[in-house]
Design an enzyme around this catalytic site. Structure first.
Site, PDB file in Angstrom:
ATOM      1  N   LYS A  25       0.860  -1.170   0.000  1.00 48.61           N
ATOM      2  CA  LYS A  25       0.000   0.000   0.000  1.00 48.61           C
ATOM      3  C   LYS A  25       0.906   1.231   0.000  1.00 48.61           C
ATOM      4  O   LYS A  25       1.486   1.585   1.021  1.00 48.61           O
ATOM      5  CB  LYS A  25      -0.913   0.008   1.229  1.00 48.61           C
ATOM      6  CG  LYS A  25      -1.881   1.156   1.254  1.00 48.61           C
ATOM      7  CD  LYS A  25      -2.813   1.048   2.455  1.00 48.61           C
ATOM      8  CE  LYS A  25      -3.921   2.071   2.371  1.00 48.61           C
ATOM      9  NZ  LYS A  25      -3.431   3.428   2.217  1.00 48.61           N
TER      10      LYS A  25
ATOM     11  N   ARG B  86     -16.666   1.590  -1.573  1.00 46.21           N
ATOM     12  CA  ARG B  86     -15.755   1.046  -0.589  1.00 46.21           C
ATOM     13  C   ARG B  86     -16.143  -0.422  -0.464  1.00 46.21           C
ATOM     14  O   ARG B  86     -17.185  -0.751   0.072  1.00 46.21           O
ATOM     15  CB  ARG B  86     -15.890   1.757   0.757  1.00 46.21           C
ATOM     16  CG  ARG B  86     -14.834   1.306   1.749  1.00 46.21           C
ATOM     17  CD  ARG B  86     -14.894   2.053   3.061  1.00 46.21           C
ATOM     18  NE  ARG B  86     -14.818   3.496   2.937  1.00 46.21           N
ATOM     19  CZ  ARG B  86     -13.704   4.190   2.698  1.00 46.21           C
ATOM     20  NH1 ARG B  86     -12.559   3.542   2.543  1.00 46.21           N
ATOM     21  NH2 ARG B  86     -13.724   5.492   2.611  1.00 46.21           N
TER      22      ARG B  86
HETATM   23  N1  LIG Z   1      -1.646  -1.241  -4.285  1.00 47.16           N
HETATM   24  C1  LIG Z   1      -2.622  -0.365  -4.067  1.00 47.16           C
HETATM   25  N2  LIG Z   1      -3.892  -0.625  -4.472  1.00 47.16           N
HETATM   26  C2  LIG Z   1      -4.896   0.243  -4.247  1.00 47.16           C
HETATM   27  N3  LIG Z   1      -4.748   1.424  -3.598  1.00 47.16           N
HETATM   28  C3  LIG Z   1      -3.509   1.742  -3.163  1.00 47.16           C
HETATM   29  C4  LIG Z   1      -2.408   0.875  -3.387  1.00 47.16           C
HETATM   30  N4  LIG Z   1      -1.321   1.463  -2.850  1.00 47.16           N
HETATM   31  C5  LIG Z   1      -1.707   2.618  -2.341  1.00 47.16           C
HETATM   32  N5  LIG Z   1      -3.032   2.825  -2.499  1.00 47.16           N
HETATM   33  C6  LIG Z   1      -3.754   4.008  -1.987  1.00 47.16           C
HETATM   34  O1  LIG Z   1      -4.449   3.648  -0.795  1.00 47.16           O
HETATM   35  C7  LIG Z   1      -5.684   4.345  -0.742  1.00 47.16           C
HETATM   36  C8  LIG Z   1      -6.700   3.654   0.162  1.00 47.16           C
HETATM   37  O2  LIG Z   1      -6.340   3.689   1.500  1.00 47.16           O
HETATM   38  P1  LIG Z   1      -6.333   4.975   2.480  1.00 47.16           P
HETATM   39  O3  LIG Z   1      -6.597   4.524   3.861  1.00 47.16           O
HETATM   40  O4  LIG Z   1      -5.075   5.737   2.241  1.00 47.16           O
HETATM   41  O5  LIG Z   1      -7.575   5.765   2.015  1.00 47.16           O
HETATM   42  P2  LIG Z   1      -7.793   7.306   2.171  1.00 47.16           P
HETATM   43  O6  LIG Z   1      -7.220   7.965   0.981  1.00 47.16           O
HETATM   44  O7  LIG Z   1      -7.350   7.768   3.521  1.00 47.16           O
HETATM   45  O8  LIG Z   1      -9.320   7.415   2.037  1.00 47.16           O
HETATM   46  P3  LIG Z   1     -10.417   6.961   3.066  1.00 47.16           P
HETATM   47  O9  LIG Z   1      -9.887   7.275   4.430  1.00 47.16           O
HETATM   48  O10 LIG Z   1     -11.612   7.737   2.619  1.00 47.16           O
HETATM   49  O11 LIG Z   1     -10.531   5.503   2.797  1.00 47.16           O
HETATM   50  C9  LIG Z   1      -6.096   4.343  -2.197  1.00 47.16           C
HETATM   51  O12 LIG Z   1      -7.020   5.353  -2.458  1.00 47.16           O
HETATM   52  C10 LIG Z   1      -4.794   4.559  -2.934  1.00 47.16           C
HETATM   53  O13 LIG Z   1      -4.566   5.951  -3.046  1.00 47.16           O
HETATM   54 MG   LIG Z   2      -3.429   7.169   1.195  1.00 48.85          MG
END
Ligand SMILES: Nc1ncnc2c1ncn2[C@@H]1O[C@H](COP(=O)(O)OP(=O)(O)OP(=O)(O)O)[C@@H](O)[C@H]1O
Ligand SMILES: [Mg+2]
Ligand SMILES: [Mg+2]
Length: 762
Positions: free
Chosen positions: A436, A607
């Site tokens: 991630k 989601r």
């Molecule tokens: N391999 C991956 N596959 C999908 N998403 C990824 C990957 N690596 C990084 N990401 C990021 O991780 C994000 C999802 O997790 P995150 O907890 O950071 O969400 P957020 O942006 O804080 O939004 P929210 O809190 O509304 O879920 C995705 O939107 C993307 O930007």
């Molecule tokens: Mg993020």
């Protein structure tokens, strides 16, 4: 909402808020020791886990002061749901901090740490989705009973077939929606309006739809209303001949500029009745205003607004002003409007009434499902509405399919609390793990005719922000690859060492007017999904197939483009190791995705439980972050007097459409970040809090109030019940809200809108 747990990850004694060491004093203008002036700004030197006692007491002192009787007070607008806010314009920065009694925090109990906020947030979202579906069903049932006016003259006005739609008709619908909180009644009003528009003046449907959702164009075109208060007041003053002072006073008592405008119009005598406004004229003018920019644009805007206001009758001025503010605040969610549109597109045909109950219900739900799914793939009403008016709804998906050049809302992931939970979730399904990456979501498009664009999570066009990336993209596309849509993460990149840099570095990159030669922070792109390739949508394909196509169509290119690191074992020890390595590589954790079969499709804007995210923090028991709106700021002290040193944050309540204060924050900022924040926020200062700010009695009034535009991602130790903060008020306690303990700044969230802040219900 679950009762907030009291307790702290700092553990027993350490978590107790130490008693301020200085005796309380109310005397002013005492010499302040330099050291104490400085304390508010010294957070970095403190360990992250040390509560900001002095900073907090300083801020509290301001709160106390603002209660004292002084001249020059502005009493903020009153409204039924909102508490009174006292704003002291004249706070002297250099006063001696008073150790005010700290009463916003309860004694921490020894309850376990609340380590799963984000998890609950997602569960809450899911619950809301279910409720939403239930409401939807209910309204479909009700609509089948509705009697429809198939006349060619309509809605109590002189509007006839082929005429432009009178703006008064739209305002009457707004009025009805505002008068109720019942979803059913709102839907009925909207459906009635849309049916008449489709029957009498279908050419106006698009503009009316845009006005219902307070937009003027698709998100990615970047035109927005959201005109500032002072400009609006100027226009109201000019068009009604009232003095600014009188308008300000009215605003303070009434709390809604729209109503102020309407009342001001009402008290005005005119010789001639102006020609009635039409929706086309109003919409066109709104769009023109949104387009104006640059030097003399302010005056031109005032002129245009004045032009509209002069022609207003009855309550039209109220909604014109609110539309200009960028938000109607009458409870019209885009999804509700979208359903109503789908339903109207079925019901407007005279034959509908004669169909059986069952047939009506099934037609209405099918239409809603189709339109929502079309909108997920092609969020562009300019294309959807004409198609809806031309083709039967069953053909809409094929007529309005996704295409490069139009960003779709990305698929989101569900949080998990533990690795075993992943195995539980996927059981005997195939899944795959990926790093991630901790950067910004980037959707990269290339159209059939070769135009490349990059879009953000919120569908904003980021192409100008990443000129460096734009230039290299063609190098990593295989020659056989023509059109495509890629789902990626853009991360800050160390070119020398060829490695990922932490998110904090990415956030220091300029966002506007980026010129290539000035770029200091490099980025690399990690591609993890391919949604469209060479003229074909891949949304319905399995992730296995999509990943295969991704790898076949692009080339990893040093310092520019890489495929997301992945691992396909379902052994928990392997996953643990993979997680550990991801963290060592400056990633945030893992994404675990359903790999094959029907559960592995791409679900735009959802989601989904088919994508799970595992962050090291929730495994550590640290809890996930929240995204909060900056509502106000406090000037810094000591060496930071030229910037803001503390901020008042709030969450968003979608039901009341209010921002509710949740905490103040002064920890976690670097000097550079404070400067960046000051530069961004200083232009957002407003003379008094917005009427839709919920601020508790005796809450610490900030030195400046700000437009709700900037979001911080914040981490905290835990939650506490607070009499002076308003988050979630009424849900845990009638008078008290929730506050965060020891909040720490993580980053700016430029990729989210204020209304996407963590919801108070969570
Ligand atoms: N391999 C991956 N596959 C999908 N998403 C990824 C990957 N690596 C990084 N990401 C990021 O991780 C994000 C999802 O997790 P995150 O907890 O950071 O969400 P957020 O942006 O804080 O939004 P929210 O809190 O509304 O879920 C995705 O939107 C993307 O930007
Ligand atoms: Mg993020
Ligand atoms: Mg998040």
């Amino acid at each position: 909402m679950k009762q907030a747990k009291l307790g702290s990850f700092f553990g027993g004694g350490a978590s107790k808020k130490p008693t301020p060491s200085k005796p309380a004093t109310t005397e002013k203008n005492e010499e302040t020791p330099a050291s104490s002036q400085d304390t508010i700004m010294k957070e970095e030197e403190q360990s992250q886990n040390t509560p900001m006692v002095e900073a907090e007491t300083t801020l509290f002192k301001r709160a106390m002061e603002s209660d004292s009787d002084e001249e020059d007070k502005i009493v903020a607008p009153k409204s039924k749901k909102r508490s009174r806010i006292i704003l002291d314009d004249d706070t002297d920065d250099e006063e001696e901090p008073v150790a005010a009694p700290v009463d916003d925090e309860e004694e921490p109990a020894t309850a376990p740490v609340d380590d799963d906020k984000e998890y609950e947030e997602a569960e809450q979202e899911e619950k809301e989705e279910q409720q939403e579906n239930a409401l939807e069903k209910e309204s479909v049932k009700a609509l089948t009973q509705m009697s429809i006016n198939y006349q060619t003259e309509s809605m109590g006005s002189t509007w006839k077939k082929g005429d432009p739609v009178p703006y008064a008709v739209l305002c009457r619908t707004f009025e009805k929606c505002e008068a109720t909180t019942k979803r059913l009644e709102i839907t009925e009003s909207l459906v009635t309006l849309f049916i008449q528009v489709i029957r009498l003046s279908p050419d106006s449907l698009l503009e009316i739809l845009y006005m219902c959702i307070s937009k003027v164009c698709p998100d990615y075109e970047g035109l927005e209303l959201g005109i500032g208060e002072s400009l609006l007041m100027k226009a109201i003053a000019k068009s009604t001949g009232r003095a600014m002072k009188a308008l300000k006073d009215d605003y303070v008592t009434i709390g809604d500029l729209g109503t102020v405008a309407r009342n001001s119009k009402g008290s005005q005598r005119t010789l001639f009745k102006p020609k009635p406004l039409t929706t086309s004229h109003v919409f066109k003018t709104l769009k023109d205003i949104a387009k104006l920019s640059g030097q003399s644009s302010q005056n031109k805007k005032v002129d245009k607004i004045q032009g509209l206001l002069v022609a207003c009758q009855e309550n039209e001025a109220k909604y014109i002003i609110r539309q200009l503010e960028g938000k109607l605040r009458i409870g019209l969610a885009e999804q509700t409007v979208l359903s109503a549109l789908a339903q109207a597109s079925v019901m407007y045909k005279p034959g509908f009434e004669k169909k059986s109950q069952q047939k009506k219900e099934s037609e209405l739900s099918t239409a809603t499902d189709i339109l929502k799914s079309v909108h997920n793939q092609l969020p562009n009403y300019d294309m959807i509405v004409p198609a809806l008016l031309t083709y039967p709804i069953e053909d809409l998906l094929s007529k309005c399919s996704m295409r490069p050049g139009i960003p779709l809302k990305p698929m989101l992931a569900h949080p998990t609390k533990s690795l075993p939970e992943i195995l539980d979730r996927f059981q005997d399904q195939k899944f795959t793990c990926e790093y991630k990456y901790d950067g910004e979501r980037a959707q990269i498009h290339r159209t059939e005719d070769g135009k490349i664009s990059i879009y953000s999570r919120n569908s904003e066009d980021m192409s100008v922000r990443y000129p460096d990336v734009m230039e290299t993209i063609t190098k990593w596309i295989k020659p056989t690859t023509q059109s495509f849509i890629l789902d990626c993460e853009a991360v800050a990149w160390d070119i020398e060492k060829s490695c990922i840099l932490p998110f904090q570095i990415l956030s220091t990159r300029k966002r506007k007017d980026v010129r290539e030669e000035e770029i200091t922070v490099r980025v690399a792109i990690y591609g993890f999904d391919c949604l469209y390739l060479n003229g074909q949508s891949l949304l319905q394909e399995s992730f296995e197939k999509r990943r295969q196509l991704l790898h076949d169509s692009f080339i990893e290119t040093k310092n520019q483009f890489y495929f997301a690191e992945h691992m396909d074992s379902n052994d928990i020890a392997d996953i643990q190791t993979f997680l550990d390595v991801s963290i060592q590589n400056n990633c945030e954790g893992l994404m675990v995705k359903s790999y094959d079969g029907e559960h592995a499709t791409y679900e735009p804007s959802r989601r989904s439980r088919n994508w799970l995210k595992v962050k090291k923090d929730y495994l550590n028991g640290l809890g996930d972050s929240m995204d909060l709106v900056v509502m106000g700021a406090y000037y810094g002290r000591g060496k930071r007097t030229s910037v803001y040193g503390g901020f008042l944050l709030g969450c968003y309540d979608p039901d009341t459409e209010e921002f509710q204060t949740i905490c103040k924050i002064g920890t976690g900022f670097s000097e550079t970040m404070l400067q960046t924040l000051y530069d961004r926020l200083k232009d957002l200062v407003i003379p008094k809090p917005k009427p839709f700010y919920a601020i508790g009695d005796g809450a610490p009034a900030p030195d400046v109030w700000l437009e709700p535009q900037v979001l911080f991602e914040v981490k905290c130790a835990d939650l506490s019940i607070s009499p002076i903060y308003m988050a979630g008020v009424g849900q845990v306690n009638d008078a008290k809200g929730i506050s965060l303990r020891f909040p720490r700044f993580i980053r700016l969230r430029d990729d989210k809108d204020p209304e996407q802040a963590t919801a108070s219900g969570q």
